[in-house]
Write a protein that holds these residues in place. Structure first.
Motif, PDB file in Angstrom:
ATOM      1  N   TRP A 174       0.850  -1.288   0.010  1.00 24.48           N
ATOM      2  CA  TRP A 174       0.014   0.072   0.058  1.00 24.48           C
ATOM      3  C   TRP A 174       0.795   1.482   0.129  1.00 24.48           C
ATOM      4  N   TYR A 175       1.848   1.308   0.931  1.00 22.24           N
ATOM      5  CA  TYR A 175       2.700   2.356   0.806  1.00 22.24           C
ATOM      6  C   TYR A 175       3.593   2.617  -0.526  1.00 22.24           C
ATOM      7  N   GLY A 176       4.278   1.274  -0.621  1.00 21.19           N
ATOM      8  CA  GLY A 176       5.226   1.435  -1.878  1.00 21.19           C
ATOM      9  C   GLY A 176       4.567   1.901  -3.027  1.00 21.19           C
ATOM     10  N   SER A 177       3.144   1.322  -3.455  1.00 19.76           N
ATOM     11  CA  SER A 177       2.412   2.086  -4.387  1.00 19.76           C
ATOM     12  C   SER A 177       2.344   3.510  -4.313  1.00 19.76           C
ATOM     13  N   GLN A 178       2.279   4.110  -3.122  1.00 23.64           N
ATOM     14  CA  GLN A 178       2.085   5.565  -3.250  1.00 23.64           C
ATOM     15  C   GLN A 178       3.458   6.272  -3.567  1.00 23.64           C
ATOM     16  N   LEU A 179       4.327   5.449  -3.224  1.00 22.61           N
ATOM     17  CA  LEU A 179       5.810   6.076  -3.357  1.00 22.61           C
ATOM     18  C   LEU A 179       5.968   6.042  -5.122  1.00 22.61           C
ATOM     19  N   VAL A 180       5.566   4.995  -5.596  1.00 20.08           N
ATOM     20  CA  VAL A 180       5.744   4.787  -7.238  1.00 20.08           C
ATOM     21  C   VAL A 180       4.601   5.797  -7.755  1.00 20.08           C
ATOM     22  N   LEU A 181       3.224   5.840  -7.291  1.00 22.59           N
ATOM     23  CA  LEU A 181       2.469   6.600  -8.174  1.00 22.59           C
ATOM     24  C   LEU A 181       2.494   8.073  -7.940  1.00 22.59           C
ATOM     25  N   ASP A 182       2.458   8.383  -6.467  1.00 22.07           N
ATOM     26  CA  ASP A 182       2.333   9.763  -6.227  1.00 22.07           C
ATOM     27  C   ASP A 182       3.591  10.618  -6.267  1.00 22.07           C
ATOM     28  N   THR A 183       4.499  10.215  -5.336  1.00 15.89           N
ATOM     29  CA  THR A 183       5.621  10.843  -5.319  1.00 15.89           C
ATOM     30  C   THR A 183       6.799  10.594  -6.434  1.00 15.89           C
ATOM     31  N   GLN A 184       6.629   9.463  -7.154  1.00 13.38           N
ATOM     32  CA  GLN A 184       7.615   8.822  -7.999  1.00 13.38           C
ATOM     33  C   GLN A 184       8.786   8.805  -7.729  1.00 13.38           C
ATOM     34  N   GLU A 185       9.134   8.341  -6.342  1.00 17.46           N
ATOM     35  CA  GLU A 185      10.372   8.435  -5.881  1.00 17.46           C
ATOM     36  C   GLU A 185      11.137   7.087  -5.997  1.00 17.46           C
ATOM     37  N   MET A 186      10.140   5.945  -6.510  1.00 19.31           N
ATOM     38  CA  MET A 186      10.877   4.717  -6.983  1.00 19.31           C
ATOM     39  C   MET A 186      10.144   4.195  -8.319  1.00 19.31           C
ATOM     40  N   THR A 187      10.807   3.296  -8.950  1.00 18.88           N
ATOM     41  CA  THR A 187      10.243   2.597 -10.088  1.00 18.88           C
ATOM     42  C   THR A 187       9.568   1.447  -9.751  1.00 18.88           C
ATOM     43  N   PRO A 188       8.700   0.728 -10.302  1.00 15.89           N
ATOM     44  CA  PRO A 188       8.115  -0.643 -10.155  1.00 15.89           C
ATOM     45  C   PRO A 188       9.379  -1.545  -9.763  1.00 15.89           C
ATOM     46  N   GLY A 189      10.369  -1.531 -10.456  1.00 22.84           N
ATOM     47  CA  GLY A 189      11.343  -2.545 -10.278  1.00 22.84           C
ATOM     48  C   GLY A 189      11.970  -2.380  -8.812  1.00 22.84           C
ATOM     49  N   THR A 190      12.378  -1.122  -8.552  1.00 20.13           N
ATOM     50  CA  THR A 190      13.063  -0.860  -7.281  1.00 20.13           C
ATOM     51  C   THR A 190      11.814  -1.352  -6.110  1.00 20.13           C
ATOM     52  N   LEU A 191      10.589  -0.994  -6.107  1.00 23.79           N
ATOM     53  CA  LEU A 191       9.509  -1.591  -5.323  1.00 23.79           C
ATOM     54  C   LEU A 191       9.684  -2.936  -5.101  1.00 23.79           C
ATOM     55  N   ILE A 192       9.760  -3.740  -6.207  1.00 21.52           N
ATOM     56  CA  ILE A 192       9.957  -5.198  -6.127  1.00 21.52           C
ATOM     57  C   ILE A 192      11.079  -5.436  -5.257  1.00 21.52           C
ATOM     58  N   GLN A 193      12.126  -4.633  -5.834  1.00 26.53           N
ATOM     59  CA  GLN A 193      13.521  -5.235  -5.273  1.00 26.53           C
ATOM     60  C   GLN A 193      13.672  -4.738  -3.834  1.00 26.53           C
ATOM     61  N   VAL A 194      12.953  -3.648  -3.142  1.00 27.58           N
ATOM     62  CA  VAL A 194      12.952  -3.327  -1.990  1.00 27.58           C
ATOM     63  C   VAL A 194      12.341  -4.364  -1.223  1.00 27.58           C
TER      64      VAL A 194
END
Length: 1306
Positions: free
Chosen positions: A328-348
């Motif tokens: 839930w939190y990771g998707s916010q970082l990817v979509l809203d603030t765009q600090e991460m790419t989907p790949g780094t979300l998966i990786q983290v």
């Protein structure tokens, strides 16, 4: 003075120490983890360090793979977005940017251009190469890691075994009084295995998992620290859970172990005294006593299972909640603030998750460490304990010249196990060099104790014992014992050949010396008559020899030492007249020039002693020669007059001339009579040892080694142990089916959780490629809620699985142990004669087999169900979404499965060998510990330690071999998954680019099947346990299925009410099953009417005790019949028949419980009141003695009755027989162990007990049987003459000669 003072302070310190020890025990039940490695050499440490480093690097492989995985995810997402853009027919891709068809570059709302032209196939092929590289490295690393750790552990464990056994053999005898042999044996086998589990591959796997944990988190922090912190915030909850669980498990394991050790001690004691148990029908009582201890262990086991279940559930609950939060939190970082790419979300996310899961998986290793540490506590305490009397120590003087003056100065002594009963009280006496000194006095007055003090088995609590004026504590102990030759009343022989037994007396003796010693001990003739001569095996505990033969071998063993001091503790009590006369003569010969101390009850044997010392209540009350003491009219006078009343005046005279001449011609028959004699076991304690024929090298015997026929068959049967069918194992678990159904249900739910997770995960990846933000947000929230639901379900199902299977598994173990024990007690006595079934081997089998069978049921079933549902659900999901891709990956599943199978196959092979190999060493340790006094007296501890160490070699070598194979399989199974990824992702890329398969499906299919693969691996990782379980079960079933040759069921055979006790032996022929080449009874025919007394006389080995064993139906005759009340014995119900008989034997077996319980053992069919016990003990003249003890009837008698003197044991045995109120009384040399005074009382007691009963007496002293109704003289297994005393005396035949040559026959 000073010395005395020191000693007493030492004792107080000891008591204080013990107190502290007990307090410590409460606080601290285990040793520190690193202390487990205190036996590692530099080489071991180096191996463990290298192995550890490999494990560290191996652990980093998976997080490294995540970096590749993250890049790959980004590639997929970019490709998907590009595809969606290019769906619009007005857009095309050129120069890696998306253009409108009119050629203008497309610019998005936030002023960015859109790239394109992802060549998905070549990208993925690139990634595939990365995977292959990582896989190859893993293969090598994991092989080295396992190989090094396993072999280092094997070396350390071998060292621990050696050190532990060596230290136990160094302990003073007092320590053995306080530690039961059964318990020590359990320690040597089970507890050391637990240490092995704690320091072998488990450690390397633990390091690998922790390393994955650390690197996983590092990958997380590098990728995105915010998300990582959020996930980490939750993980302490997992850590706390794991720590609590390890603590609880370690505690419970300790308690469970101690309960099992108690049960083991019971089993050992019962199996060692099996003849007594059978004779008194105590099978049910013993099973209950055993079961009672098992029940306690079971309770702890179930608690342990439930606790593990709760914690497992708790862990999974936290993990799934954590998933929900992170996505839930990771998707916010990817979509809203765009600090991460989907790949780094998966990786983290996966980095942290992998870290956390590996931390969780490290917890079973903690369990192994915890039980290893608990088991190491007692082992290391023993290894660290300094013996009070160290028989291996080099300290102390060795005198240049020994005269042999022994003096006791103010010696006070009590046994360490009974500090409240004073045995010696300020004893003062001296024994002059070169003289023969005899100790006389009633039993229990400390005569044998003084002998043990001279051997320095114990140190006096006050005062000192000196040799030639030197305190013996200042002398070198091995050297001191080498001066002493001892012959005991109940000699212990070791399970090897006669020559080897004599050789135990002194190192490096030639065969000529052995023959010379045998001739001196009058043993040469009977040995030469045996088919194998000096290479004859004496059987376990000397069981194949008669009492007299054992005694003579023991005398030869003492003589070969050429001792300065000869201690004879009733050395001739087990001999018949002729042998006694000759052995006595031999002893008289060898006594010259030696200091000799003789403890005798039969005073005729010591009349010619130089000095006679009278003992009373632990003090030396008189000394002098025979004639001086007769004038004094003290203790000695009373004993002599008592004995004289009971013997004809002739019996005290020496051998008459005529009989000396007869002697030679009779000696020939004699030696044939004792031609391999009967098992002297009537109901007799067998030292529980087993150094059996399996490894007496054939070279020793020169001739063919005799392995009796049956045993050959047995050995052949033993070889291929087929594993048992699982269905049958489950049948024994039938009563627990509700638990098993519940557990399986829980397991099934747990199994399907993982594949469901694969669907959710790919669903989340899919959301990143949805162009519409609102729809995107809705889907993400939905997935997170599902995670929470899964978490709650998971908690309950995990607990259910843990508890239900622990309960069913523990109940099964307990049931199997009880059934196994019952089955052993159900076997006929002959079965126990087989060395394969010695008490030591059987107890080990009970302990290990039953607990191993749990490997096929219990928590293992849970694991298997879990894995199977996991595999099933995964497959359904995978094939539903893409069958082509699924097929490619499925190709790798056999490899995953194979690696598991391969592991199990290899381990099964080894499991078998290991057990066999360790059994051989176990037999040596068991024999050594059971006969520790004899070994100490011979100062032979070292040779047993060497034999033991030698036998540890084969299991050690096989463990080293196993390390390589285990390492290869482990490496193979670890790297297969990387190879599978390489193939499947490159093929997935091909499908996405050519067939337009949605990329989420690729992830979904691959993760689902990989999950099922790991599940398969999990199932196969249990195959070693499973394989061991099936073999163990097969051995157990073989025992349960064996139909005893003599059934002890109440329903089999006839019973009747008016049992009269008429006995008739008709032409009985009999051979012991373990010695088919020696016929013991050759047509025995004799009859007794109800109420009459029949006395058997004859030399040892002529079959007297055997006839009693046939009557008790321990064996059945090969030909002929035993008729009882006109019915053949084979047709009579065994429990009924035995309930009509009471037996008192020469060496009665008492059980390690109180006096009252031992007497109540006489009748196990009902409960016996205290009044009855007192009445019986009054009849046995025991009551007064018991009332002098501090705890009266509740006094513990110690293991095998070791806390009592022989006379006291004998009277308890008589009371036990009287309580039974039998119709037939069997007295097998019942008074031979007694001194005159006790003998008088016991004899009166027996005469009283015989009234109105049929009685069979095996006579020891002819005076005791002159009033028998029939006296039957036996020779070579048949009766040569029978009649009353007077008719036989008138005949002037064999009986007349026996009576005129002296007073005893055995």
């Amino acid at each position: 003075m000073k010395k005395k003072y020191n000693l007493s302070t030492q004792n107080n310190d000891k008591k204080a120490n013990n107190k502290n020890k007990n307090e410590d025990k409460k606080d601290n039940l285990s040793v520190g983890f690193f202390q487990l490695f205190r036996f590692a050499t530099c080489k071991d440490v180096a191996m463990m360090v290298v192995g550890g480093v490999c494990a560290l690097v191996h652990g980093a492989a998976a997080p490294l793979m995540l970096l590749v995985y993250g890049m790959m995810t980004n590639t997929f997402v970019a490709y998907e977005l590009e595809m969606q853009e290019l769906k619009d027919p007005n857009k095309t891709c050129s120069d890696n940017l998306i253009h409108w068809t009119n050629g203008t570059v497309i610019i998005t709302a936030d002023n960015r251009t859109m790239s394109c032209g992802v060549d998905i196939q070549s990208e993925l092929t690139m990634f595939a190469y990365y995977y292959v590289g990582i896989g190859a490295a893993v293969l090598l690393l994991s092989y080295i890691q396992i190989l090094f750790w396993v072999s280092a552990a094997a070396r350390q464990v071998k060292k621990i075994r050696m050190d532990y056994f060596r230290k136990v053999m160094r302990m003073e005898i007092g320590w053995f009084d306080c530690n039961s042999v059964g318990e020590l044996n359990t320690r040597i086998s089970d507890d050391i295995n637990k240490i092995n589990n704690a320091i072998a591959d488990q450690v390397s796997i633990f390091i690998e998992r922790i390393s994955t944990f650390v690197f996983g988190f590092m990958v997380g922090f590098i990728g995105g620290w915010k998300l990582t912190l959020v996930v980490i915030a939750v993980s302490p909850l997992i850590g706390i859970g794991a720590a609590l669980m390890a603590m609880a498990v370690s505690r419970l394991t300790g308690w469970e172990l101690s309960a099992y050790a108690k049960a083991g001690a019971v089993a050992d004691e019962v199996l060692s005294g099996i003849r007594t148990v059978a004779a008194f029908g105590g099978e049910k009582k013993e099973t209950d006593r055993y079961d009672h201890n098992l029940e306690e262990a079971q309770t702890w086991g179930v608690k342990k299972g439930s606790i593990i279940g709760v914690f497992q559930g708790y862990m999974w609950f936290i993990i799934f909640m954590c998933y929900g939060l992170a996505f839930w939190y990771g998707s916010q970082l990817v979509l809203d603030t765009q600090e991460m790419t989907p790949g780094t979300l998966i990786q983290v996310f996966f980095g942290v998750l992998m870290g956390a899961i590996n931390l969780g998986q490290a917890s079973p290793c903690l369990e192994a460490f915890a039980s290893g540490r608990a088991a190491a506590k007692t082992i290391f305490d023993t290894i660290g304990r300094e013996p009070l009397i160290d028989c291996f120590s080099e300290d102390g003087h060795k005198l240049d010249k020994v005269k042999g003056d022994i003096e006791f100065q103010d010696v006070t002594f009590y046994y360490p196990s009974r500090p409240d009963v004073k045995i010696l009280n300020k004893l003062n006496m001296e024994v002059k060099a070169g003289e023969t000194t005899a100790f006389v006095g009633p039993s229990g007055m400390g005569k044998s104790t003084t002998i043990q003090l001279i051997q320095r088995f114990y140190d006096p609590h006050e005062g000192k014992v000196t040799l030639d004026g030197h305190d013996i504590r200042s002398l070198n102990i091995q050297w001191l014992r080498s001066l002493i030759g001892i012959v005991e009343q109940e000699p212990v022989l070791f399970g090897t050949t006669i020559a080897e037994n004599i050789r135990y007396g002194r190192l490096g003796v030639s065969m000529d010396d052995i023959i010379h010693a045998a001739k001196e001990a009058n043993a040469y003739h009977f040995i030469m008559d045996l088919p194998q001569k000096f290479d004859t095996l004496v059987g376990e505990g000397g069981g194949q020899m008669s009492g007299g033969q054992k005694q003579r071998i023991a005398i030869a063993r003492a003589l070969i030492r050429n001792p300065k001091i000869l201690l004879l503790d009733m050395a001739t009590s087990a001999l018949d007249n002729e042998s006694e006369a000759v052995v006595q003569e031999a002893l008289d010969k060898v006594r010259q020039g030696r200091t000799t101390i003789s403890v005798a009850h039969r005073l005729s044997t010591i009349r010619n002693a130089d000095v006679i010392i009278g003992f009373d209540h632990g003090e030396a009350v008189e000394r002098g020669t025979h004639s001086e003491l007769m004038e004094k009219k003290g203790v000695y006078f009373t004993l002599v007059t008592l004995q004289n009343q009971s013997t004809t005046s002739k019996s005290n005279e020496a051998l008459t001339e005529s009989s000396k001449e007869d002697y030679d011609q009779r000696q020939r028959t004699q030696s044939q009579l004792s031609y391999k004699s009967s098992l002297r076991g009537s109901v007799r304690l067998r030292s529980h040892s087993l150094r059996s024929n399996n490894y007496v090298p054939d070279a020793v015997s020169g001739s063919l080694q005799i392995v009796p026929r049956e045993e050959k068959e047995d050995l052949e049967e033993e070889e291929p142990v087929e594993s048992a069918p699982v269905t049958r194992i489950l049948k024994y678990n039938q009563p627990e089916w509700p638990y098993m159904v519940l557990g399986s249900l829980g397991a099934a739910v747990n199994g399907s959780v993982n594949p469901i997770y694969a669907v959710l995960f790919s669903q989340i990846l899919g959301t990143f490629a949805i162009p519409d933000p609102v729809e995107q947000r809705r889907q993400i929230n939905g997935v997170c809620v599902v995670f929470c639901i899964v978490a709650v379900v998971s908690f309950f199902s995990q607990f259910l699985q843990g508890y239900a299977f622990a309960k069913s598994g523990e109940l099964l173990t307990r049931r199997l142990r009880r059934l196994g024990f019952q089955a052993m007690l159900r076997q006929e006595v002959g079965w126990f004669d087989d060395p394969m079934n010695s008490p030591g081997a059987l107890t080990t089998r009970l302990a290990t087999d039953a607990s191993m069978v749990q490997g096929a049921t219990g928590s293992q079933i849970g694991m298997i169900v879990n894995s199977l549902t996991s595999i099933g659900v995964s497959f359904i999901i995978a094939f539903y979404f893409s069958w082509k891709l699924s097929l490619v990956i499925v190709c790798f599943l056999p490899l995953l499965g194979l690696s598991g199978l391969f592991q199990s196959k290899m381990l099964t092979g080894f499991a078998n060998e290991d057990k066999k190999a360790m059994e051989a060493a176990g037999q040596v340790s068991s024999e050594a510990l059971s006969n520790i006094r004899t070994i100490a007296g011979l100062a032979k501890e070292n040779s047993f330690v060497e034999t033991y160490e030698h036998l540890l070699e084969p299991p050690f070598k096989s463990a080293m071999k196993k390390a390589h194979i285990y390492g290869m399989c482990f490496g193979f199974s670890q790297c297969v998954i990387f190879m599978a990824y390489a193939a499947s992702y490159s093929f997935g890329g091909y499908l996405v680019s050519t067939e337009g398969l949605p990329y989420t499906y690729v992830f979904r299919v691959i993760s689902a099947i990989v999950i099922s693969g790991t599940a398969l691996g999990r199932a196969s990782s249990f195959t070693p346990d499973y394989a061991k379980a099936k073999i163990a079960a097969a051995q157990l079933f073989k025992l349960l299925d064996r139909v005893p040759k003599i059934s002890i069921k109440h329903t089999d055979g006839q019973t009747w009410d008016d049992f009269r006790g008429e006995i008739n032996f008709l032409d009985c022929k009999f051979t012991y099953p373990t010695r088919p080449d020696t016929q013991v009874l050759k047509g025995l025919t004799v009859a007794v009417k109800p109420g009459e007394t029949l006395a058997f006389v004859g030399s040892s080995g002529c079959g007297k005790s055997t006839s009693v064993q046939l009557l008790e139906r321990f064996y059945d005759p090969d030909q002929g019949k035993v008729w009882i009340d006109g019915r053949p014995s084979q047709s009579i119900s065994v429990p009924f028949l035995r309930s009509q008989m009471g037996i008192v034997s020469q060496e009665p077996v008492l059980f390690d419980c109180s006096i009252i319980e031992n007497i109540q053992y006489g009748d196990n069919t009902r409960s016996i009141s205290l009044e009855e016990v007192i009445e019986a003990s009054k009849k046995a003249f025991l009551h007064d003695f018991v009332m002098t003890l501090p705890e009266k009837y509740d006094t513990q008698v110690g293991a095998q009755g070791s806390q009592l003197s022989r006379g006291q044991k004998q009277r308890i045995a008589i009371a036990r027989a009287i309580v039974r109120n039998p119709k037939i009384l069997l007295l097998d040399e019942a008074t031979s162990a007694l001194d005159t005074e006790s003998e008088q009382t016991v004899q009166t007691a027996l005469d009283e007990a015989r009234k109105g009963r049929t009685c069979i007496v095996i006579a020891h002293r002819l005076s005791t049987i002159q009033n028998a109704d029939i006296i039957a003289v036996m020779s070579q297994g048949a009766i040569i003459e029978q009649g009353t005393h007077d008719t036989l005396m008138a005949k002037r035949g064999a009986y007349y000669k026996l009576v005129t040559t002296g007073a005893t026959v055995s």
